[in-house]
Design an enzyme around this catalytic site. Sequence first.
Site, short mmCIF file in Angstrom:
data_model
loop_
_atom_site.label_atom_id
_atom_site.label_comp_id
_atom_site.label_asym_id
_atom_site.label_seq_id
_atom_site.Cartn_x
_atom_site.Cartn_y
_atom_site.Cartn_z
N LYS A 105 -0.33 -8.16 -3.14
CA LYS A 105 -1.09 -7.17 -3.37
C LYS A 105 -2.17 -7.34 -4.43
O LYS A 105 -2.06 -8.20 -5.28
CB LYS A 105 -0.36 -6.06 -3.53
CG LYS A 105 -0.89 -4.56 -3.44
CD LYS A 105 -0.51 -4.23 -2.03
CE LYS A 105 -1.06 -2.65 -1.63
NZ LYS A 105 -0.59 -2.30 -0.18
P1 NAD Z 1 -7.13 6.25 2.25
O1 NAD Z 1 -8.02 5.91 1.24
O2 NAD Z 1 -7.70 6.07 3.81
O3 NAD Z 1 -6.68 7.82 2.31
C1 NAD Z 1 -5.75 8.20 1.16
C2 NAD Z 1 -5.95 9.70 1.15
O4 NAD Z 1 -5.13 10.22 0.14
C3 NAD Z 1 -7.46 10.09 0.66
O5 NAD Z 1 -7.62 11.34 1.92
C4 NAD Z 1 -7.24 10.78 -0.46
O6 NAD Z 1 -8.08 11.98 -0.47
C5 NAD Z 1 -5.95 11.30 -0.61
N1 NAD Z 1 -5.17 11.39 -1.91
C6 NAD Z 1 -5.57 10.80 -3.14
N2 NAD Z 1 -4.76 11.40 -4.14
C7 NAD Z 1 -4.36 12.39 -3.49
C8 NAD Z 1 -3.37 13.46 -4.03
N3 NAD Z 1 -2.86 13.51 -5.40
N4 NAD Z 1 -2.95 14.19 -3.35
C9 NAD Z 1 -3.08 14.39 -1.94
N5 NAD Z 1 -4.16 13.35 -1.25
C10 NAD Z 1 -4.53 12.50 -1.91
O7 NAD Z 1 -5.75 5.29 2.15
P2 NAD Z 1 -4.71 4.66 3.28
O8 NAD Z 1 -4.90 3.30 3.75
O9 NAD Z 1 -4.33 5.78 4.02
O10 NAD Z 1 -3.36 4.59 2.29
C11 NAD Z 1 -2.51 5.88 1.90
C12 NAD Z 1 -1.22 5.43 1.64
O11 NAD Z 1 -0.75 4.32 2.83
C13 NAD Z 1 -1.27 4.39 0.36
O12 NAD Z 1 -0.04 4.47 -0.18
C14 NAD Z 1 -1.29 2.99 0.98
O13 NAD Z 1 -0.72 2.12 0.10
C15 NAD Z 1 -0.22 3.35 2.26
N6 NAD Z 1 -0.67 2.12 3.28
C16 NAD Z 1 -1.60 2.08 3.90
C17 NAD Z 1 -1.91 1.17 4.98
C18 NAD Z 1 -3.09 0.73 5.73
O14 NAD Z 1 -3.20 -0.09 6.75
N7 NAD Z 1 -4.15 1.69 5.39
C19 NAD Z 1 -0.65 0.46 5.33
C20 NAD Z 1 0.53 0.77 4.78
C21 NAD Z 1 0.56 1.49 4.07
#
Ligand code: NAD
Length: 420
Positions: free
Chosen positions: A110
């Site tokens: 990561k």
């Molecule tokens: P992203 O940046 O697209 O979305 C994150 C969202 O969370 C945003 O809309 C943001 O406004 C919101 N957010 C931030 N802080 C917040 C809070 N305190 N309360 C409510 N909403 C809040 O990111 P993503 O890629 O969707 O990632 C989200 C989660 O999923 C993370 O934990 C990430 O590690 C995990 N994840 C993502 C992927 C991927 O392929 N994108 C894969 C596995 C896991």
Amino acid sequence: MGVSNQTVKTAYDSAMENFNLAADALQLDENIRNMIRSPERILEVSLPVRMDNGHIQSFAGYRVQHSTARGPAKGGIRYHPGVTLDEVKALATWMTWKCAVVNIPFGGGKGGVTCNPKAMSQVELERLTRRYASAILPLIGPEKDIPAPDVYTNSQIMAWIMDTYSMTKGYPVSGVVTGKPIALGGSLGRNEATGRGVYYTVCSAAEHLHIPIAGARVVVQGFGNAGSIAAHLMHDNKARVIAANDSRGCVHNSKGLDVTKLIAHKEKTGGVVGFPDSEPISPAELFALECDILIPAALENAIDGSNAGKVKAKIVGEAANGPVTPEGDAILEKNGIFLIPDILCNAGGVTVSYFEWVQDEQHLFWEAQDVYNRLERVMKTSFAEVLKIRLDHKVSMRTAANMLGISRVAEATTLRGLYP
Ligand code: NAD
């Protein structure tokens, strides 16, 4: 984040606590534990960047390779003001077990940069990304360590990393990152892969619990890539998404939000707040809503000892990494709430990243339906394997998933032996 008076546990503390629970349940040999527990490699970098106003600002960046026992390290890059080395170590550790749970030939890694990308121009973001890519260049490569998008990073950022790496090599290397634009060797279906994988595992859990998806009430915390796409698939399959939020606020409608319109509203205004046909609620109210499925899809430690008791969902599907603390886990389990742990629930992203890497290495690209079919097979098989361990060993779903992932890493480590 839930507010609690207990000593604050870090994400890496939670990762280690969960590792110990699963290692105990596996009766894992102490020597193997010592070999696989800690990150193999940690790089901390300082990134000076010329800002648009002419000043030079230095940002802290990290790349952690937790394990390469089963293959090259694999894991996203996060740009967020809250990024710390502790968080990146936890996320890298979870990637190791996650890749093993879905049985793809990768280890775990990561990266992260402590920055506020929302306050930076595109040009500043490009300079930061290229400087970060060159700083971690000795560690990354298609056979060594393959980054991907995570919170507040996207396909454009992957394109800049791919270009920076390729310029120093002197030839194009598309397999150095995944989550790239399609025009640069990205895979069809990668952008929606995490949300789609969440949807498949939630459907498996709902089937296990005899809860029909049609009509199920769904709450999504964190309406970003993972959360909004999972919500959209639920909505398309007749579930009722009754609340969603992002960093700016929450919206609620007990009759169901029109998710297609909500995504368009967020694209236009930058957030879900102010969506017509919805009422604002607080994050605390969102977690406590009467619903069938709760999808935490934002950041770590959203559900902890202080608010887990208020959750009324029947299924919690962890789209985010580490959204429930060990204290939160114990309360959800006691209250009979079925948890789909992050390393299973959100593994669709890394699974399609693996498909992208395979396509790049072969220079042969698949149709979208091939990607979806293979992804569905991987997610449903992995869910069934984890559920079987839960039932056979009478452990929580989290411990079962960790047992599956850790046992596969332990097997690879034992077979490879100890060098020198
Ligand atoms: P992203 O940046 O697209 O979305 C994150 C969202 O969370 C945003 O809309 C943001 O406004 C919101 N957010 C931030 N802080 C917040 C809070 N305190 N309360 C409510 N909403 C809040 O990111 P993503 O890629 O969707 O990632 C989200 C989660 O999923 C993370 O934990 C990430 O590690 C995990 N994840 C993502 C992927 C991927 O392929 N994108 C894969 C596995 C896991």
